[in-house]
Design an enzyme around this catalytic site. Structure first.
Site, PDB file in Angstrom:
ATOM      1  N   ASP A 134      -0.952   0.430 -11.356  1.00 16.76           N
ATOM      2  CA  ASP A 134      -0.417  -0.562 -12.280  1.00 16.76           C
ATOM      3  C   ASP A 134       0.095   0.177 -13.511  1.00 16.76           C
ATOM      4  O   ASP A 134      -0.629   0.963 -14.116  1.00 16.76           O
ATOM      5  CB  ASP A 134      -1.523  -1.539 -12.683  1.00 16.76           C
ATOM      6  N   HIS A 161      -4.455 -11.283  -9.304  1.00 18.17           N
ATOM      7  CA  HIS A 161      -5.483 -11.331 -10.336  1.00 18.17           C
ATOM      8  C   HIS A 161      -5.197 -12.343 -11.437  1.00 18.17           C
ATOM      9  O   HIS A 161      -6.058 -12.570 -12.300  1.00 18.17           O
ATOM     10  CB  HIS A 161      -5.639  -9.942 -10.963  1.00 18.17           C
ATOM     11  N   ASP A 162      -4.017 -12.958 -11.434  1.00 19.57           N
ATOM     12  CA  ASP A 162      -3.633 -13.917 -12.465  1.00 19.57           C
ATOM     13  C   ASP A 162      -3.562 -15.354 -11.965  1.00 19.57           C
ATOM     14  O   ASP A 162      -3.444 -16.274 -12.772  1.00 19.57           O
ATOM     15  CB  ASP A 162      -2.257 -13.555 -13.044  1.00 19.57           C
TER      16      ASP A 162
END
Length: 544
Positions: free
Chosen positions: A110, A339-340
């Site tokens: 990331d 993850h969001d």
């Protein structure tokens, strides 16, 4: 998992690994804790690589692990070329990459270039108003009548501008005040960030997922965003205005092309862009065509399966439209969870989560599988005392909390699900003694066994990895399509409804043989004329 199942696999064709492969996203805080502090780390990921080989994925995407004060759990970076002590060290990162590569797994990082931490040395120098980094962030005087320079709203609520007493100006932050946005119109910022990419590429990284890539360039005049007249107080505050001037500016594409150029210095590397925009705008992030192909992100993330209603006709039309909109040379991609956003099983339920897995792993393009989705982890209730997400804390009561999709991976029925020897940083699911890798791996009817079977079959069938996609006639709650590569044909039929459905087999298809059912039965069953799908069932047929 046997010894044979964890041996290195044959490498993908050079220049094609990300087209053939499946990416597995790991949120490092929640995958495996190796030192008993309740937080996952890089060594924990390294210890679980054999599981990932056994599962059948090709690459791991690791969410941020850089040094950070953790206001936004690593998305506020204070050193782009290091590892936070919570997660390990550069040595533990190097060991992870070496062991992953030895097993035939690629490693994607990331990259968080839009904003740094307020504690980054660059920002500390910039806020002083002196030295070469004065213009490395977005500073402005207040409005003539007082207050912030414009009406831009933070993605986490409140004004996107904070007044800094030390400098006597406002600085812009698209997210938390502790996450000031870098000034990507400054060529020195671009050069510094390109050197960050090279730092990790030299350590063997195979690619990057670039966080909020569409935010990197803002309107140069900082014009107000127009009001969203459909907004209500029940929605997040960021939606009060249309983000016309604060993101997705035309100049961003040159920035992305420069990033792509850095990756090409190192050969076969992958550039993924996080982009939440209407699909026609997302398509633009593939970049301009040239004699060397498209020059933007290899994979601008396609979030349509996360956002679309779970209705067969809607999904079929959306997939068809996306396929038709791709420019020549572009490669599609798909994702169900991240993850969001809430996990797929939390959105569609446990039975349809199986159908969704078959959809994800049989569409044309590169799929990204989110850790824990192979276990069908649903929504996890987070007690108020254990809420950690800064967005949920800033805008309570709106359902924006991201903690439920970041809960720890569940490995076995032992204490703390084998994730840690101490209380995990977020709660486990209530059914973790049953819903875990050890239990589901031994159950041939589990969703884990289904996902593994889908991945193995995908690897063995070129029609699924590279074949063309064609929608087939169907009705009701059914979605049917063909994947075809020369003489090899695979048919997928999905029942998105809660009642049995009959699919009339098109006359141009030969006799079909079931190879996988989402219920993990019926393999080898032949179908002529029609096929009956049970409620919430997906079927894959061999039509070769």
């Amino acid at each position: 998992m046997t010894a044979a199942s964890t041996s290195p696999r044959n490498p993908s064709t050079p220049g094609a690994w990300w087209r053939d492969g499946v990416i597995y996203q790991i949120y490092p805080r929640s995958f495996q804790d190796s030192n008993g502090d309740g937080v996952g780390d890089l060594e924990g990921i390294r210890r679980r690589l054999d599981y990932l080989v056994w599962l059948g994925v090709d690459a791991i995407w690791v969410s941020p692990f850089y040094p950070s004060p953790m206001y936004d759990f690593g998305y506020d970076v204070s050193d782009y070329c290091g590892v936070d002590a919570i997660f390990g060290s550069l040595e533990s990162f190097d060991a992870l990459v070496a062991d992953a590569h030895a097993r035939g797994l690629k490693v994607i990082l990331d990259f968080v270039p839009n904003h740094s931490s307020i504690e980054h040395p660059w920002f500390k120098e910039s806020r002083s108003g002196q030295g070469p980094k004065t213009d490395w962030y977005i500073w402005r005087d207040g409005a003539p009548g007082g207050g912030p320079p414009n009406n831009w709203i933070s993605n986490f609520g409140g004004s996107a501008w904070t007044f800094d007493e030390a400098r006597g100006q406002y600085y812009y932050h698209a997210f938390l005040p502790e996450q000031p946005d870098l000034n990507w119109r400054n060529p020195e910022v671009r050069a510094a960030m390109q050197d960050v990419l090279r730092f990790w590429l030299r350590r063997g990284v195979d690619g990057f997922r670039v966080d909020v890539i569409w935010h990197l360039i803002k309107d140069e005049a900082l014009r107000d965003n127009p009001k969203n007249h459909a907004w209500t107080p029940k929605q997040p505050e960021i939606e009060r205005f249309l983000q016309i001037h604060s993101a997705d500016q035309p100049e961003v594409h040159s920035v992305i092309a420069e990033m792509r150029g850095v990756l090409e210095e190192f050969g076969d590397r992958l550039l993924i862009g996080e982009i939440y925009l209407p699909m026609q705008r997302v398509i633009a992030y593939y970049g301009e065509a040239s004699e060397n192909g498209l020059g933007g992100a290899h994979l601008p993330f396609n979030f349509q399966l996360i956002e679309a209603p779970w209705i067969a006709t809607t999904l079929g039309e959306m997939i068809e439209a996306y396929e038709g909109a791709l420019p020549p040379g572009a490669w599609p991609n798909w994702v169900l969870s991240n993850h969001d956003r809430p996990r797929i099983a939390a959105r569609v339920g446990p039975r349809q989560a199986r159908v969704a897995a078959m959809l994800l792993l049989t569409l044309r393009g590169t799929p990204t599988l989110y850790y824990g989705d192979e276990l069908g982890i649903e929504n996890v209730e987070i007690p108020e005392s254990r809420i950690r997400d800064p967005w949920a804390l800033r805008e309570p009561g709106l359902g924006v909390g991201r903690d439920p999709e970041r809960t720890p991976m569940q490995w076995d029925a032992g204490p703390f699900a084998g994730f840690s020897t101490d209380q995990p940083w977020l709660p486990l699911t209530p059914d973790w003694p049953r819903r875990n890798v050890a239990e589901f791996g031994a159950d041939p009817t589990s969703i884990l066994s289904l996902v593994r079977a889908l991945l193995r079959y995908r690897r063995a069938r070129r029609s699924l990895s590279r074949g063309k996609w064609r929608r087939l006639p169907c009705g009701g709650d059914l979605l049917a399509y063909e994947r075809r590569d020369e003489g090899e044909r695979t048919i997928v039929v999905l029942n998105l409804g809660a009642a049995a459905q009959v699919w009339p087999i098109p006359p141009d298809l030969p006799e079909l043989r079931i190879v996988i059912s989402t219920n993990c039965d019926r393999a080898g069953e032949a179908s002529r004329g029609s096929s009956t799908l049970r409620a919430d069932e997906g079927l894959m047929f061999d039509a070769s």
